[in-house]
Design an enzyme around this catalytic site. Structure first.
Site, short mmCIF file in Angstrom:
data_model
loop_
_atom_site.label_atom_id
_atom_site.label_comp_id
_atom_site.label_asym_id
_atom_site.label_seq_id
_atom_site.Cartn_x
_atom_site.Cartn_y
_atom_site.Cartn_z
N GLY A 1 34.62 36.74 37.38
CA GLY A 1 35.39 37.77 36.69
C GLY A 1 36.86 37.38 36.58
CD GLN B 1 35.09 47.68 41.16
OE1 GLN B 1 34.09 48.30 41.52
NE2 GLN B 1 35.53 46.63 41.81
CB SER C 1 32.92 40.12 38.18
OG SER C 1 32.50 39.45 39.34
CB ALA C 2 27.27 38.55 37.73
CG HIS C 3 30.60 39.08 42.96
ND1 HIS C 3 31.14 39.54 44.12
CD2 HIS C 3 31.64 38.80 42.16
CE1 HIS C 3 32.45 39.52 44.04
NE2 HIS C 3 32.78 39.07 42.86
CB CYS D 1 48.48 46.68 59.04
SG CYS D 1 47.54 48.17 58.74
#
Lengths: 458, 458
Positions: B69, B177, B194-196, B320
């Protein structure tokens, strides 16, 4: 059926398949995260980097995983050029590099840089002396493949690296064809490779940048892979790549001997079985599994089709098999015949009986193509001083076929002019002359295309 | 154990796994070759492109497969900017885009271009009017995510696309998303994904460029994927990506309802179970599986560690937890609290009992972290007109904790100055004031860091 095109893509090694499947369960999470799935993914990635670095002969933190060999080359060249911008914008490549290197050089020139293409001898190898001569005070980077992908010739990388090192110029080695056989010798600075060439999965390239080499990654920032390969890491494929590199290295020494015997057999037998053939590439300093030859009076695409029908998958550098209808830049740079070109690149484990069957099938396939092409009558007209063959509008290999048909009519010492507008004729007519002991006089402009002048010597 | 970080990377969908394994045998060869293995690979690639294009709602020849992506975003933005160079070099992005978009914008600025970052409201959404105001005669490209990756807020893509269309400016939508949930509405020009993120494998991104959109791919030439994704195609992963996109779409409607119920429950229950919590992101226009909240007086990294020990994998936008020790740019742009930030992003099939257990575990985890952090004594000194809290050298969330400890000592109408040099204080002190009904007066330079002035109102 036999797949003899491992230099394009090797079938997946069984170890790669096992490693890929095993790591699909463990390696899908983001290795930058601190939770357990992320930590597991990070462990796999770190272990793969250690293994790959050991096989390359570098430190793990010098090695980044990219998405392909091409991407490694593009990123490596752009980053090394940018890192050395103060030195200058001159790039050196050999004339027989993979297209990814040559395209990077063209992009560099389009961006205002300069590039020198180092010539090769008829065997396909560069000389270190040629790199020494190409080096300039403004040279930022030199590139050389470890071995050629079309003819298998091994390049004198260590000598070239030493010449570059003396001049303070980093050398990038494209090791795509050789890394499975062993580490690259010599004092190189950057190295690129591609997992699917050694039996790893698609989607993984290596980019190694030695410590101390100036490197400025180009493009948008990204924190992954030391900023050298943007995008989410493909860990299952990376694990499979590293595991299979280790596996093929374990069998490399033995397999190299076996494949070399098979390609030696092809190199010896093809000229005996098929007339008018030129085996190209260095007969000694070459990769174990690659052998390339060109057949006069043969259309490369038709021959590949005949061989495919007989169950053999090979590739060709002939112009008729390329989308741009230009012969392979490698064969062109070597000055060898490009028509009827066949590259046999044996995968690991290639069976001797398949090679034997290939040698039985090849002569008939060549004869069939030659017979189909032999039909047209040469259109010849006698002018005052020379015979003229009009092959305008005819594609490779027809111009050479027509030349061969009339050469017997030319008195020894007389000339024949071949009119042709096919790009491949420029390469193949001189190559035919060299093979036949005839004299190639030169090329002259003609109304359409060029006139190629040949003097009969024998 | 429950993995609640699907917005980073989704576990591999069973259909993706099956398709990947099946195509390892068929899809490893070079699809540009004409022999049988190459033809089989080409068939798989073509079929995957058809399936992915159908899910996106575009023509197959508009869709290229990239290696991630991030790569799609980098290539898409660079190509669209170059294709519209005659119009100008102005780029519009929202302030809450994925870092790949923001990094591309920074690279564009470093190269001499200009960029406008469109602000968002406290819910995380842009307004179409803000894009209309940002458009200029020299605007080459606008970018907007379909939905935010940190807080789940859905953006008004169709309205923004329409505003851009009227101005003749292409809109690139980062659909990373949302693509698994459905096609992106509206008249967009370019799309990335993005495929993952939807349960496909790592190593596959989508880049869609609508016909008629001016696009000039940057970098070295490469003939694969319409010149938009250099390097050998990763066909097994591409096949798995397309197959899993189809599979998740088939279950999307039902699963969206189920996950929305689970995240609704988290949105409702967390403020009841844990005091001093701000749930961030739009409560209505949001993705089904993402919910994000921030806990006052909590160190994000310590909380993630507590949750990991209890078997929950979540992520955080707290300073943090980042390598640069700066809070998430998304939370910053929204002006919401960043300390003690937790993003829960449920994968497909997330179990209700895991969510219930998370709600049981969370209060104790927050209390544990707060108790550990509550220990330090505030170092306060009374000046003429105001109380001063010296939190220089103390990291998030300590400055806010110290502020909270002394606010009771400040008379209503009086002020307290918090001296701090931690970057997160700039965001968290105003956010604390907004949550607590106190007045944030402003920031003043101080010897070290800044002085943040707060007036007690309640």
């Amino acid at each position: 059926m036999a797949y003899f095109d491992a230099a394009s893509a090797a079938p997946l090694h069984p170890v790669a398949r096992q490693a890929l499947q095993a790591s699909l369960d463990e390696g899908w999470a983001d290795p930058a995260r601190l939770y357990r799935e992320g930590r597991r993914a990070r462990l796999l990635l770190d272990a793969a980097r250690e293994a790959a670095a050991e096989a390359v002969g570098c430190r793990p933190d010098e090695l980044a995983f990219t998405s392909s060999g091409t991407r490694s080359v593009h990123t490596g060249i752009a980053g090394a050029l940018a890192g050395r911008r103060r030195a200058g914008r001159h790039l050196i490549v050999s004339a027989v590099e993979h297209s990814s290197v040559l395209h990077a050089a063209e992009a560099h020139e389009a961006d205002g840089g300069t590039a020198t293409r180092v010539p090769v001898g008829r065997g396909g190898a560069v000389r270190a002396q040629s790199y020494a001569e190409a080096l300039r005070p403004d040279t930022a980077l030199a590139c050389l493949q470890s071995a050629n992908h079309e003819v298998g010739t091994v390049q004198p990388v260590a000598e070239v690296a030493s010449v570059c090192r003396e001049a303070g110029v980093p050398l990038l080695v494209d090791a795509a064809q050789s890394l499975g056989w062993g580490p690259v010798e010599g004092d190189w600075s950057l190295l690129t490779a591609s997992a699917h060439k050694w039996g790893g999965p698609s989607g993984v390239g290596l980019l190694v940048v030695r410590k101390g080499v100036r490197f400025a990654a180009q493009g948008p920032a990204d924190e992954r892979e030391s900023g050298r390969a943007a995008g989410f890491e493909n860990i299952p494929a990376i694990v499979a790549a590293a595991a299979s590199l280790r596996a093929v290295r374990a069998e490399a020494a033995e397999e190299a001997v076996r494949l070399r015997e098979l390609t030696d057999r092809i190199r010896e037998r093809v000229p005996e079985l098929v007339g008018d053939v030129e085996v190209v590439g260095d007969p000694q300093r070459r990769l174990p599994g690659i052998v390339t030859f060109s057949c006069l009076y043969v259309d490369g695409e038709a021959l590949l089709h005949e061989l495919d029908r007989s169950g053999f998958s090979v590739s060709s550098g002939s112009s008729c098999t390329s989308s741009t209808l230009t012969p392979s830049h490698v064969l062109k740079a070597m000055g060898v015949l490009s028509e009827g070109n066949v590259r046999v690149s044996l995968p690991l484990g290639a069976a001797q009986e398949d090679v034997d069957r290939f040698l039985r099938v090849l002569p008939g396939a060549v004869t069939a193509v030659r017979e189909k092409l032999g039909a047209p009558e040469p259109s010849t007209v006698v002018r005052e001083d020379a015979l003229v063959v009009d092959a305008v509008g005819k594609l490779c290999p027809l111009p050479v076929i027509e030349l061969a048909k009339v050469i017997g009519d030319v008195p020894v010492g007389g000339t024949v002019r071949v009119l042709a507008d096919d790009e491949a004729a420029r390469l193949d007519i001189p190559a035919w002359c060299a093979m036949r002991g005839q004299e190639y006089v030169g090329e002259e402009p003609a109304d359409q295309g060029s006139a190629y002048v040949v003097r009969r010597r024998v």
